[in-house]
Design an enzyme around this catalytic site. Structure first.
Site, PDB file in Angstrom:
ATOM      1  N   CYS A  34     -14.995   0.772  -0.500  1.00  0.00           N
ATOM      2  CA  CYS A  34     -14.694   0.778   0.944  1.00  0.00           C
ATOM      3  C   CYS A  34     -13.967   2.024   1.438  1.00  0.00           C
ATOM      4  CB  CYS A  34     -13.882  -0.449   1.299  1.00  0.00           C
ATOM      5  SG  CYS A  34     -14.852  -1.946   1.203  1.00  0.00           S
ATOM      6  N   PHE A  52       0.814  -1.229   0.000  1.00  0.00           N
ATOM      7  CA  PHE A  52       0.000   0.000   0.000  1.00  0.00           C
ATOM      8  C   PHE A  52       0.840   1.267   0.000  1.00  0.00           C
ATOM      9  CE2 PHE A  52      -4.495  -0.927  -0.031  1.00  0.00           C
ATOM     10  CZ  PHE A  52      -4.406  -2.305  -0.130  1.00  0.00           C
TER      11      PHE A  52
HETATM   12  C1  UDX Z   1     -10.193  -2.535   0.522  1.00  0.00           C
HETATM   13  C2  UDX Z   1      -9.372  -3.205   1.618  1.00  0.00           C
HETATM   14  O1  UDX Z   1      -8.082  -3.560   1.124  1.00  0.00           O
HETATM   15  C3  UDX Z   1     -10.099  -4.424   2.154  1.00  0.00           C
HETATM   16  O2  UDX Z   1      -9.369  -5.004   3.220  1.00  0.00           O
HETATM   17  C4  UDX Z   1     -11.446  -3.909   2.639  1.00  0.00           C
HETATM   18  O3  UDX Z   1     -12.163  -4.810   3.361  1.00  0.00           O
HETATM   19  C5  UDX Z   1     -12.223  -3.348   1.473  1.00  0.00           C
HETATM   20  O4  UDX Z   1     -11.485  -2.242   0.964  1.00  0.00           O
HETATM   21  P1  UDX Z   1     -10.592  -2.847  -2.097  1.00  0.00           P
HETATM   22  O5  UDX Z   1     -11.380  -1.589  -2.021  1.00  0.00           O
HETATM   23  O6  UDX Z   1     -11.150  -3.998  -2.823  1.00  0.00           O
HETATM   24  O7  UDX Z   1     -10.237  -3.386  -0.631  1.00  0.00           O
HETATM   25  O8  UDX Z   1      -9.218  -2.499  -2.824  1.00  0.00           O
HETATM   26  P2  UDX Z   1      -7.695  -2.261  -2.434  1.00  0.00           P
HETATM   27  O9  UDX Z   1      -6.879  -3.250  -3.152  1.00  0.00           O
HETATM   28  O10 UDX Z   1      -7.500  -2.154  -0.986  1.00  0.00           O
HETATM   29  O11 UDX Z   1      -7.433  -0.835  -3.134  1.00  0.00           O
HETATM   30  C6  UDX Z   1      -8.195   0.309  -2.766  1.00  0.00           C
HETATM   31  C7  UDX Z   1      -7.758   1.511  -3.556  1.00  0.00           C
HETATM   32  O12 UDX Z   1      -6.452   1.917  -3.184  1.00  0.00           O
HETATM   33  C8  UDX Z   1      -7.707   1.301  -5.066  1.00  0.00           C
HETATM   34  O13 UDX Z   1      -8.214   2.449  -5.694  1.00  0.00           O
HETATM   35  C9  UDX Z   1      -6.224   1.117  -5.351  1.00  0.00           C
HETATM   36  O14 UDX Z   1      -5.867   1.480  -6.658  1.00  0.00           O
HETATM   37  C10 UDX Z   1      -5.628   2.070  -4.335  1.00  0.00           C
HETATM   38  N1  UDX Z   1      -4.245   1.719  -3.963  1.00  0.00           N
HETATM   39  C11 UDX Z   1      -3.981   0.560  -3.270  1.00  0.00           C
HETATM   40  C12 UDX Z   1      -3.212   2.576  -4.281  1.00  0.00           C
HETATM   41  O15 UDX Z   1      -3.425   3.634  -4.908  1.00  0.00           O
HETATM   42  N2  UDX Z   1      -1.936   2.257  -3.895  1.00  0.00           N
HETATM   43  C13 UDX Z   1      -1.645   1.134  -3.211  1.00  0.00           C
HETATM   44  O16 UDX Z   1      -0.469   0.914  -2.905  1.00  0.00           O
HETATM   45  C14 UDX Z   1      -2.703   0.246  -2.899  1.00  0.00           C
END
Ligand code: UDX
Length: 438
Positions: free
Chosen positions: A263, A252
């Site tokens: 979420c 992340f």
């Molecule tokens: C998230 C949580 O990870 C999960 O545990 C929770 O229960 C639901 O919400 P999700 O929304 O499916 O899951 O996606 P996730 O992979 O966490 O990414 C969320 C957002 O963050 C996306 O827009 C992604 O592109 C962005 N992101 C993620 C980044 O910009 N950089 C990163 O390093 C990781």
């Protein structure tokens, strides 16, 4: 164990299918007849890799079924999971608990003695108390428990997250509920996934705190990316440099166009509302929300600037860009709060035309993004465009045919909002390359 899952949305369906795969007998219930009909016919109403096969095999094994009829299945259930939607309430960002409370009221007269009602929907602190109060009001003499068991499933990787979790959080206020949930998750704890038992309120808050913290990491690295661009450093080096410290962790920390999805945006707002209600201001989360909102439109302006720079400072009005990817992340068709929405808006505000392609999200995108030319593939989108812009990190965009791109684009300009490409490679191929934080 007999489990009833109320709600066949994303969380309910994935959790129900995985519990069945553990060997439990699961019935998923929904009020939406079209969803139940689809599931009974073997059609999965959502896009999630691997879910169709998981549902099919467990239905065939007789462990998973679907019904509209709560009365038929509830009296048999040892554990009843609530997995209904908790959308943001219009106006104040508070989670709308109408469906959770309605489910509690409806199930109450049908519960058997000793049933454990488990809330899996993301709900603010204290919701379990209210669910308990509602059931008690309807059935004053029933012995039952109410527990919290938040989900941490990422779209696109939900089955793996369910079956190989970093941890399972169980919020209980009595021993019976703990025993039943230990039994439900026994197949996982055998694989040494830790089951963290805590109070119901702590579990409810853990879910929001986890999502807010992850959102904070993303907002932080995105701001670092902006700084890196100014000082001439590569944010990926900085992310590696800090992420290798186990206290920080390297996940992340990928800069991009801002977080979206079902979420993070909703849960950060709901947490702020809780902080406000309890007079415990959450200033860090407040900043994260503001930083992320600004980031999405800033990425649109970044594309406009790249077009201007490529045109020797000329106005970007009337130019065309090919947007590659529309969903909020790869491996989903979900458009909720996708950065693409704000990016298209700022491009259109600057008079830029948009051609777009997404491997799975086109149908959903058409509902929320208008006045865009939707194309059948990446190359059709690039045909005649003045720049290609990668918005979502789909695998299909990781190895584009650069020669073909150069032929199709009116000028070789790539704005890579997910840092999928190497600047050196792109420049060697004659492209002008704009990444994030590099
Ligand atoms: C998230 C949580 O990870 C999960 O545990 C929770 O229960 C639901 O919400 P999700 O929304 O499916 O899951 O996606 P996730 O992979 O966490 O990414 C969320 C957002 O963050 C996306 O827009 C992604 O592109 C962005 N992101 C993620 C980044 O910009 N950089 C990163 O390093 C990781």
């Amino acid at each position: 164990m007999r489990i009833v899952m109320i709600g066949t949305g994303y969380v309910g369906l994935v959790s129900g299918a995985c519990f069945a795969d553990f060997g439990h007998h699961v019935t998923c219930v929904d009020k939406d007849a079209s969803k139940i009909d689809a599931l009974l016919e073997g059609r999965i109403p959502i896009f999630e890799p691997g879910l169709d096969a998981l549902v099919e095999s467990n239905v065939a094994a007789g462990r998973l079924d679907f019904t509209l009829d709560l009365e038929k299945v509830l009296p048999e259930a040892d554990a009843v999971f609530i997995a209904v939607g908790t959308p943001s309430r219009r106006g104040d960002g508070h989670a709308d608990l109408t469906y959770v409370y309605a489910a509690a009221r409806e199930m109450a007269p049908l519960l058997r003695e000793g049933a454990v009602v488990v809330d899996k929907s993301t709900v603010p602190v204290g919701t379990g108390d209210e669910v308990e109060r509602i059931i008690r009001e309807v059935c004053p003499n029933l012995t039952f428990s109410v527990a919290s068991n938040p989900e941490f499933l990422r779209e696109g990787a939900a089955i793996d997250d369910f079956k190989r979790p970093d941890r399972v959080v169980i919020g209980v206020n009595d021993d019976h509920a703990e025993k039943v949930l230990q039994e439900v998750y026994r197949p996982l704890t055998r694989n040494e996934s830790p089951l963290l038992v805590m109070s119901r309120r702590a579990a409810e808050l853990t879910k929001y705190a986890a999502n807010a913290f992850l959102a904070t990491k993303i907002a932080f690295i995105n701001e670092m990316a902006d700084l890196c661009e100014k000082v001439g450093a590569d944010v990926r080096d900085v992310a590696r440099g800090i992420g290798s410290d186990t206290r920080i962790g390297n996940r992340f920390l990928m800069p991009g166009p801002g977080y979206g999805g079902s979420c993070f945006p909703k849960d950060t707002l709901a947490l702020l509302k809780t902080g406000h209600d309890y007079e415990a201001p959450l200033r860090i989360v407040e900043s994260v929300v503001a930083v992320n909102d600004q980031r999405k439109s800033a990425m649109g302006r970044k594309v406009v600037q790249a077009l201007k720079d490529a045109g020797g400072g000329a106005d970007a009005h009337g130019k065309t860009v090919a947007l590659l990817g529309l969903t909020f992340k790869a491996n989903t068709d979900d458009m909720r709060d996708s950065p693409a929405i704000s990016i298209v808006q700022s491009l259109q505000d600057a008079g830029v035309n948009v051609r777009a392609y997404d491997p799975e999200g086109m149908e959903q995108a058409k509902k929320v993004i208008q006045n865009v030319t939707y194309c059948a593939n990446s190359y059709e989108a690039m045909d005649g465009a003045d720049a290609a812009v990668i918005v979502t990190e789909w695998d299909a965009f990781r190895a584009l045919d650069l020669d073909r791109m150069k032929d199709l684009l009116s000028q070789p300009l790539l704005v890579d909002l997910r840092n999928l490409y190497s600047r050196t490679d792109m420049e060697e191929h004659g492209f002008t390359y704009v990444g994030v934080g590099r």
